[in-house]
Design a protein around this motif. Sequence first.
Motif, PDB file in Angstrom:
ATOM      1  N   VAL A   1     -22.170   8.064   9.031  1.00 15.01           N
ATOM      2  CA  VAL A   1     -23.378   7.993   8.204  1.00 15.01           C
ATOM      3  C   VAL A   1     -23.742   6.549   7.890  1.00 15.01           C
ATOM      4  O   VAL A   1     -24.907   6.156   7.985  1.00 15.01           O
ATOM      5  N   ALA A   2     -22.752   5.747   7.511  1.00 17.43           N
ATOM      6  CA  ALA A   2     -23.044   4.357   7.156  1.00 17.43           C
ATOM      7  C   ALA A   2     -23.652   3.612   8.331  1.00 17.43           C
ATOM      8  O   ALA A   2     -24.621   2.860   8.175  1.00 17.43           O
TER       9      ALA A   2
ATOM     10  N   ALA B   1     -35.623  -0.536   1.552  1.00 16.84           N
ATOM     11  CA  ALA B   1     -35.018  -0.543   2.884  1.00 16.84           C
ATOM     12  C   ALA B   1     -33.983  -1.650   3.026  1.00 16.84           C
ATOM     13  O   ALA B   1     -32.899  -1.429   3.588  1.00 16.84           O
ATOM     14  N   ILE B   2     -34.266  -2.843   2.530  1.00 17.67           N
ATOM     15  CA  ILE B   2     -33.310  -3.938   2.680  1.00 17.67           C
ATOM     16  C   ILE B   2     -32.102  -3.738   1.775  1.00 17.67           C
ATOM     17  O   ILE B   2     -30.970  -4.099   2.137  1.00 17.67           O
ATOM     18  N   VAL B   3     -32.299  -3.151   0.618  1.00 18.51           N
ATOM     19  CA  VAL B   3     -31.163  -2.839  -0.254  1.00 18.51           C
ATOM     20  C   VAL B   3     -30.270  -1.785   0.397  1.00 18.51           C
ATOM     21  O   VAL B   3     -29.033  -1.862   0.321  1.00 18.51           O
ATOM     22  N   LEU B   4     -30.880  -0.809   1.041  1.00 17.71           N
ATOM     23  CA  LEU B   4     -30.099   0.194   1.771  1.00 17.71           C
ATOM     24  C   LEU B   4     -29.265  -0.459   2.871  1.00 17.71           C
ATOM     25  O   LEU B   4     -28.104  -0.069   3.093  1.00 17.71           O
ATOM     26  N   LEU B   5     -29.836  -1.413   3.572  1.00 18.60           N
ATOM     27  CA  LEU B   5     -29.083  -2.128   4.596  1.00 18.60           C
ATOM     28  C   LEU B   5     -27.859  -2.813   4.002  1.00 18.60           C
ATOM     29  O   LEU B   5     -26.763  -2.764   4.571  1.00 18.60           O
ATOM     30  N   GLY B   6     -28.039  -3.460   2.865  1.00 17.43           N
ATOM     31  CA  GLY B   6     -26.914  -4.124   2.213  1.00 17.43           C
ATOM     32  C   GLY B   6     -25.847  -3.151   1.774  1.00 17.43           C
ATOM     33  O   GLY B   6     -24.642  -3.415   1.934  1.00 17.43           O
ATOM     34  N   MET B   7     -26.261  -2.014   1.229  1.00 13.29           N
ATOM     35  CA  MET B   7     -25.289  -0.995   0.801  1.00 13.29           C
ATOM     36  C   MET B   7     -24.446  -0.513   1.972  1.00 13.29           C
ATOM     37  O   MET B   7     -23.214  -0.416   1.875  1.00 13.29           O
ATOM     38  N   CYS B   8     -25.097  -0.190   3.084  1.00 12.98           N
ATOM     39  CA  CYS B   8     -24.388   0.330   4.254  1.00 12.98           C
ATOM     40  C   CYS B   8     -23.470  -0.723   4.857  1.00 12.98           C
ATOM     41  O   CYS B   8     -22.322  -0.438   5.223  1.00 12.98           O
ATOM     42  N   ALA B   9     -23.969  -1.972   4.965  1.00 14.30           N
ATOM     43  CA  ALA B   9     -23.162  -3.040   5.551  1.00 14.30           C
ATOM     44  C   ALA B   9     -21.959  -3.368   4.681  1.00 14.30           C
ATOM     45  O   ALA B   9     -20.865  -3.646   5.197  1.00 14.30           O
TER      46      ALA B   9
ATOM     47  N   PHE C   1     -14.943  -0.489   4.821  1.00  8.95           N
ATOM     48  CA  PHE C   1     -13.977   0.427   4.217  1.00  8.95           C
ATOM     49  C   PHE C   1     -14.044   1.818   4.839  1.00  8.95           C
ATOM     50  O   PHE C   1     -13.141   2.629   4.669  1.00  8.95           O
ATOM     51  N   ASN C   2     -15.119   2.089   5.551  1.00  7.39           N
ATOM     52  CA  ASN C   2     -15.341   3.412   6.114  1.00  7.39           C
ATOM     53  C   ASN C   2     -15.099   3.461   7.611  1.00  7.39           C
ATOM     54  O   ASN C   2     -15.160   4.525   8.219  1.00  7.39           O
ATOM     55  N   TRP C   3     -14.797   2.287   8.207  1.00  6.19           N
ATOM     56  CA  TRP C   3     -14.589   2.253   9.650  1.00  6.19           C
ATOM     57  C   TRP C   3     -13.245   2.880  10.010  1.00  6.19           C
ATOM     58  O   TRP C   3     -12.286   2.809   9.257  1.00  6.19           O
ATOM     59  N   ASN C   4     -13.194   3.498  11.168  1.00  2.71           N
ATOM     60  CA  ASN C   4     -11.999   4.212  11.607  1.00  2.71           C
ATOM     61  C   ASN C   4     -10.808   3.271  11.841  1.00  2.71           C
ATOM     62  O   ASN C   4     -10.949   2.275  12.563  1.00  2.71           O
TER      63      ASN C   4
ATOM     64  N   LEU D   1     -27.081   9.815  -2.001  1.00  2.00           N
ATOM     65  CA  LEU D   1     -27.743   8.587  -2.446  1.00  2.00           C
ATOM     66  C   LEU D   1     -28.541   7.958  -1.311  1.00  2.00           C
ATOM     67  O   LEU D   1     -29.712   7.588  -1.485  1.00  2.00           O
ATOM     68  N   LEU D   2     -27.923   7.856  -0.128  1.00  2.00           N
ATOM     69  CA  LEU D   2     -28.628   7.278   1.014  1.00  2.00           C
ATOM     70  C   LEU D   2     -29.834   8.127   1.397  1.00  2.00           C
ATOM     71  O   LEU D   2     -30.908   7.592   1.691  1.00  2.00           O
TER      72      LEU D   2
END
Length: 386
Positions: free
Chosen positions: A167-168, A202-210, A215-218, A231-232
Amino acid sequence: MRDYLFAFVITGGLTFVFSWVVWRVAMKFGLHPAIRERDVHKNPTPRLGGVAMFIGMLGFFVLSSQLPAFAIVWQEPSMVWSLLGAAALMVVVGVADDLWDLDWMIKLGAQFVAAWIVVFLGGIQIFYLPFGQQVVVSSWVSISLSILLIVIVMNAVNFIDGLDGLVAGVCLIANAVFFAYSAMLVRDFDNSEQSNTGVFIAIVLLGMCAGFLPFNWNPARMFMGDAGALLLGLMMASSAIVVTGNLPPNLLSDNDLFGRSQLLGAFIPVILPVVIVLLPLVDFGLAVVRRMGQGKSPFSPDRKHLHHRMLDMGHTDRNAVFVFYAWTAVVSLSVLLMYIGTTKGWPGRYWPGVVFLVVGCIACVIVTLPPARRTRRVVPQRKVLS
């Protein structure tokens, strides 16, 4: 553009720092639920990433209120505070569900309440349908469509949350494309406070995901959980409505601006916000049809989502995630190229986007095939001497 880069870096930094804090607290106090049968991971993992993402978003929202560069976003503070209020509600409900497994009707009811807050109190509504000069004139239709869209996108994003980084990463790619689209739109045609708010989200969403993705990577140390996915979805739907649902009719009907004499150009502003969530929407639609066909609730959990099917085909977790990334990038970038082809100075030149879509889809189909089928080699038979 420097202001947007600043927003991305600060939001990403805050999200990263608080992700580490939330992860340490969750591990110290054992705030991680038991592994379910449909889960892919093998070790107990906290699902509180949505809390860190919300704190990162909240931190920059508050900071932006004191920065002159983002003053236009705060010209309608009710819109911003309603977004934060609805987001806080989704995070609380999401955390409660991740820890205690709430009934699906409670979660769905909370989603409608959050959407109502954004639409009714914040004024984030679909006022115009960008098909020529067609306008949504009825207020109840505008409110109903907007609420329904937000709830659908929230659930769609939540439904694909099943693999580490899925998702991220998908939301990172999709929102990068949407940010580019909305930033060009604001720069060239519509510099209103509503559209600028959409670019800001949109840019805040980019920062949240990045900030959360490391921490969410396999193998993931922490999941975003329902709190993060909802939230997303809420913020993605809101930004799309703010940008696309508020385009004035005279802008949409001006052939000199968008090349409206051609059919494809008339649908570009609608297509692009949809395709950035195309993958979640497809998975959501298939799940609803599948479960209702079995006489079950459309929100009853199962292990038949698209990412589960990818694993059953023989893909590893990471390979499956990369396949989803590829599909998201190909579809969204191709429509963005088509949009660029409709703008003034490059009228009617859709072919770069079409070529990119065709070639990209062929490549994505190849990598989506089961690994055994793609890597199978024909072994020549040995010649038998007589």
